[in-house]
Design an enzyme around this catalytic site. Sequence first.
Site, PDB file in Angstrom:
ATOM      1  N   ARG A 238     -48.130 -65.177 -33.329  1.00  0.00           N
ATOM      2  CA  ARG A 238     -46.831 -64.651 -32.903  1.00  0.00           C
ATOM      3  C   ARG A 238     -46.904 -63.137 -32.818  1.00  0.00           C
ATOM      4  O   ARG A 238     -47.493 -62.478 -33.686  1.00  0.00           O
ATOM      5  CB  ARG A 238     -45.716 -65.038 -33.887  1.00  0.00           C
ATOM      6  CG  ARG A 238     -45.235 -66.490 -33.752  1.00  0.00           C
ATOM      7  CD  ARG A 238     -44.478 -66.729 -32.436  1.00  0.00           C
ATOM      8  NE  ARG A 238     -44.002 -68.090 -32.279  1.00  0.00           N
ATOM      9  CZ  ARG A 238     -44.656 -69.080 -31.663  1.00  0.00           C
ATOM     10  NH1 ARG A 238     -45.854 -68.848 -31.159  1.00  0.00           N
ATOM     11  NH2 ARG A 238     -44.103 -70.261 -31.525  1.00  0.00           N
ATOM     12  N   GLU A 267     -41.782 -61.254 -24.539  1.00  0.00           N
ATOM     13  CA  GLU A 267     -42.555 -61.954 -23.501  1.00  0.00           C
ATOM     14  C   GLU A 267     -41.664 -62.273 -22.305  1.00  0.00           C
ATOM     15  O   GLU A 267     -40.649 -62.929 -22.486  1.00  0.00           O
ATOM     16  CB  GLU A 267     -43.142 -63.253 -24.075  1.00  0.00           C
ATOM     17  CG  GLU A 267     -44.139 -62.990 -25.193  1.00  0.00           C
ATOM     18  CD  GLU A 267     -44.682 -64.258 -25.839  1.00  0.00           C
ATOM     19  OE1 GLU A 267     -44.435 -65.353 -25.316  1.00  0.00           O
ATOM     20  OE2 GLU A 267     -45.347 -64.154 -26.864  1.00  0.00           O
ATOM     21  N   HIS A 286     -49.178 -66.196 -23.141  1.00  0.00           N
ATOM     22  CA  HIS A 286     -48.799 -67.314 -24.027  1.00  0.00           C
ATOM     23  C   HIS A 286     -49.317 -68.654 -23.473  1.00  0.00           C
ATOM     24  O   HIS A 286     -48.548 -69.599 -23.257  1.00  0.00           O
ATOM     25  CB  HIS A 286     -47.272 -67.361 -24.221  1.00  0.00           C
ATOM     26  CG  HIS A 286     -46.883 -67.948 -25.552  1.00  0.00           C
ATOM     27  ND1 HIS A 286     -45.900 -67.408 -26.340  1.00  0.00           N
ATOM     28  CD2 HIS A 286     -47.339 -69.038 -26.220  1.00  0.00           C
ATOM     29  CE1 HIS A 286     -45.769 -68.146 -27.437  1.00  0.00           C
ATOM     30  NE2 HIS A 286     -46.628 -69.131 -27.393  1.00  0.00           N
TER      31      HIS A 286
HETATM   32  N1  LIG Z   1     -50.217 -69.214 -28.691  1.00  0.00           N
HETATM   33  C1  LIG Z   1     -49.608 -70.369 -28.698  1.00  0.00           C
HETATM   34  O1  LIG Z   1     -49.317 -70.934 -27.656  1.00  0.00           O
HETATM   35  C2  LIG Z   1     -49.333 -71.072 -30.002  1.00  0.00           C
HETATM   36  C3  LIG Z   1     -49.300 -72.477 -30.018  1.00  0.00           C
HETATM   37  C4  LIG Z   1     -49.107 -73.113 -31.235  1.00  0.00           C
HETATM   38  C5  LIG Z   1     -48.880 -72.384 -32.405  1.00  0.00           C
HETATM   39  N2  LIG Z   1     -48.889 -71.035 -32.352  1.00  0.00           N
HETATM   40  C6  LIG Z   1     -48.673 -70.249 -33.584  1.00  0.00           C
HETATM   41  O2  LIG Z   1     -49.836 -70.368 -34.387  1.00  0.00           O
HETATM   42  C7  LIG Z   1     -49.473 -70.198 -35.764  1.00  0.00           C
HETATM   43  C8  LIG Z   1     -50.194 -71.222 -36.638  1.00  0.00           C
HETATM   44  O3  LIG Z   1     -49.872 -72.531 -36.219  1.00  0.00           O
HETATM   45  P1  LIG Z   1     -50.440 -73.819 -37.001  1.00  0.00           P
HETATM   46  O4  LIG Z   1     -50.163 -74.996 -36.164  1.00  0.00           O
HETATM   47  O5  LIG Z   1     -51.832 -73.576 -37.458  1.00  0.00           O
HETATM   48  O6  LIG Z   1     -49.451 -73.825 -38.256  1.00  0.00           O
HETATM   49  P2  LIG Z   1     -49.696 -74.478 -39.680  1.00  0.00           P
HETATM   50  O7  LIG Z   1     -48.340 -74.570 -40.308  1.00  0.00           O
HETATM   51  O8  LIG Z   1     -50.526 -75.705 -39.602  1.00  0.00           O
HETATM   52  O9  LIG Z   1     -50.559 -73.377 -40.458  1.00  0.00           O
HETATM   53  C9  LIG Z   1     -50.059 -72.143 -40.847  1.00  0.00           C
HETATM   54  C10 LIG Z   1     -50.833 -71.706 -42.073  1.00  0.00           C
HETATM   55  O10 LIG Z   1     -50.426 -70.383 -42.409  1.00  0.00           O
HETATM   56  C11 LIG Z   1     -50.448 -70.293 -43.830  1.00  0.00           C
HETATM   57  N3  LIG Z   1     -49.656 -69.158 -44.282  1.00  0.00           N
HETATM   58  C12 LIG Z   1     -48.321 -69.066 -44.457  1.00  0.00           C
HETATM   59  N4  LIG Z   1     -47.999 -67.841 -44.888  1.00  0.00           N
HETATM   60  C13 LIG Z   1     -49.151 -67.151 -44.973  1.00  0.00           C
HETATM   61  C14 LIG Z   1     -49.467 -65.825 -45.372  1.00  0.00           C
HETATM   62  N5  LIG Z   1     -48.524 -64.966 -45.776  1.00  0.00           N
HETATM   63  N6  LIG Z   1     -50.759 -65.440 -45.317  1.00  0.00           N
HETATM   64  C15 LIG Z   1     -51.736 -66.287 -44.913  1.00  0.00           C
HETATM   65  N7  LIG Z   1     -51.501 -67.562 -44.564  1.00  0.00           N
HETATM   66  C16 LIG Z   1     -50.215 -67.979 -44.583  1.00  0.00           C
HETATM   67  C17 LIG Z   1     -49.890 -71.635 -44.297  1.00  0.00           C
HETATM   68  O11 LIG Z   1     -50.241 -71.906 -45.649  1.00  0.00           O
HETATM   69  C18 LIG Z   1     -50.556 -72.581 -43.322  1.00  0.00           C
HETATM   70  O12 LIG Z   1     -51.786 -73.094 -43.831  1.00  0.00           O
HETATM   71  C19 LIG Z   1     -47.949 -70.261 -35.807  1.00  0.00           C
HETATM   72  O13 LIG Z   1     -47.464 -68.939 -35.883  1.00  0.00           O
HETATM   73  C20 LIG Z   1     -47.554 -70.787 -34.466  1.00  0.00           C
HETATM   74  O14 LIG Z   1     -46.313 -70.293 -34.060  1.00  0.00           O
HETATM   75  C21 LIG Z   1     -49.109 -70.354 -31.176  1.00  0.00           C
END
Ligand SMILES: NC(=O)c1ccc[n+]([C@@H]2O[C@H](COP(=O)([O-])OP(=O)(O)OC[C@H]3O[C@@H](n4cnc5c(N)ncnc54)[C@H](O)[C@@H]3O)[C@@H](O)[C@H]2O)c1
Length: 312
Positions: A238, A267, A286
Site C-alpha cells: 500500500r 492512484e 496497481h
Molecule cells: N498490489 C496489489 O494489487 C495487492 C494485492 C493484494 C494485496 N496487496 C497488499 O499486500 C499486503 C499484504 O497482503 P497479504 O495477502 O500478504 O496479507 P496477509 O494478511 O496474509 O499478511 C500480512 C502480514 O503482515 C504482518 N504484519 C502486520 N503488521 C505488521 C508490522 N507492523 N510489521 C510487519 N509485519 C506486519 C501480519 O502479521 C501478516 O503476516 C496488504 O497490504 C495488501 O493490501 C496488494
Amino acid sequence: MAKVLVTPKSFQKYKQKPFEMLQEAGYEIIENTTGKTLSVEQLLELATDDIIGIIVGVDPLSTEVLEAFKGLKAISKYGVGMDNIHLGKAKEMGISVRNAIGTNNISVAELAIGLMFECGRRLSSTINEVKQFSWERTIGTELTNKNLSVFGGGQIGKEVAKRARGLEMNVTIYDPYFNDQEFLDTYEVTRTVEFLDAVRQADILTLHLPVTEDTKHLINENILNQMKPSAILINTARGELVDEKALYEALSNGSIAVAAQDVYSQEPPSKGDSLVQLPNFILTPHIGAYTNEAIERMAVVSTRNLLEMLEA
Ligand SMILES: NC(=O)c1ccc[n+]([C@@H]2O[C@H](COP(=O)([O-])OP(=O)(O)OC[C@H]3O[C@@H](n4cnc5c(N)ncnc54)[C@H](O)[C@@H]3O)[C@@H](O)[C@H]2O)c1
C-alpha cells in the site's frame, strides 16, 4: 428483490460464473459499469435501502457511504487489503465483512520478484532506449546471494520468500506476528523481530504488510537513512506505508539506489508528480492482482463469501 452491488472494475472480465451464482441465489445485481473506481459521491448516488450486499474493490466505503446503505448486511472484499472499508463503522452497524484470502498472493508475489529484476537490471528503461535505436547499456546487479528483507510474512510475503529462495537469495522475514516455524525450516528462511536489523542488512527490502495507524509511513526519512545506499525498496502493498516525500529525498540524494512500487498514496498520481518523474523510481499501475488467474479466483471467492455471509 434484494440487490447486490458489485464495484470492482476487473470483475467484468470473469463475471459470468459469479453473476450466475448471485442470480441463482435470487439477488438483483447492480454493476459498476464506469470502468473506474467509484468515488464517495458515486457510491452515495447508488445507495438504496434494498442493497443488502456489496462486493467491493478499492472503492471507498467510508463512514458516510456505509451510513447511506441502510439495508446493508454484508461486504465482501474482492481482494485482501481492507483499508478502503471503515471496519469500525461496519462493526457498529452490524455489517459482516470478509476478504478473499489466498486469491491473489501468487500474482502479487510474482510482480514483486519481477520488480526486483526490473530494479536490478533496469529492464523497462533499457528496452525503451533500444526502441529509440540507442544501444547504451546500464550496468546491473545480480539478485543471487543478496539479502532480502520481507516485511510481512503473510500470504504474499511467504510466496515472495519461497521464490527468492529459488533465486538463492538470503531471506529474512520481519513480522512480529509470524509463527510458522515449519515454513522457516522448509525454505531455509530466517526470521527477525529486530526491525532496524532487517532494514540495515537489506540489499532489497520488500513490503507485504497492511497499512494501519501503526504502519502508516513505516518507511520514513529515519528508516531510509539507515538503509544501504545500494538498497532497493519494493512496495506492492500500500502506498501509505512509505512517506513519499522522504522517498523522493532518499532517491535524489542517493540514500538508497532505487525503488519500485505498484501502489501509490494517490492512484493515479497527479500529473507532474515529482517522485514519479525520478528515473530511479518505478511505478506500475496497481497491477499486482491483475492477472487472469487472480481475477477469476477473486471474483468467485468474493461472491461465495458474500453469499455465505448473507445466508448466515
Ligand atoms: N498490489 C496489489 O494489487 C495487492 C494485492 C493484494 C494485496 N496487496 C497488499 O499486500 C499486503 C499484504 O497482503 P497479504 O495477502 O500478504 O496479507 P496477509 O494478511 O496474509 O499478511 C500480512 C502480514 O503482515 C504482518 N504484519 C502486520 N503488521 C505488521 C508490522 N507492523 N510489521 C510487519 N509485519 C506486519 C501480519 O502479521 C501478516 O503476516 C496488504 O497490504 C495488501 O493490501 C496488494
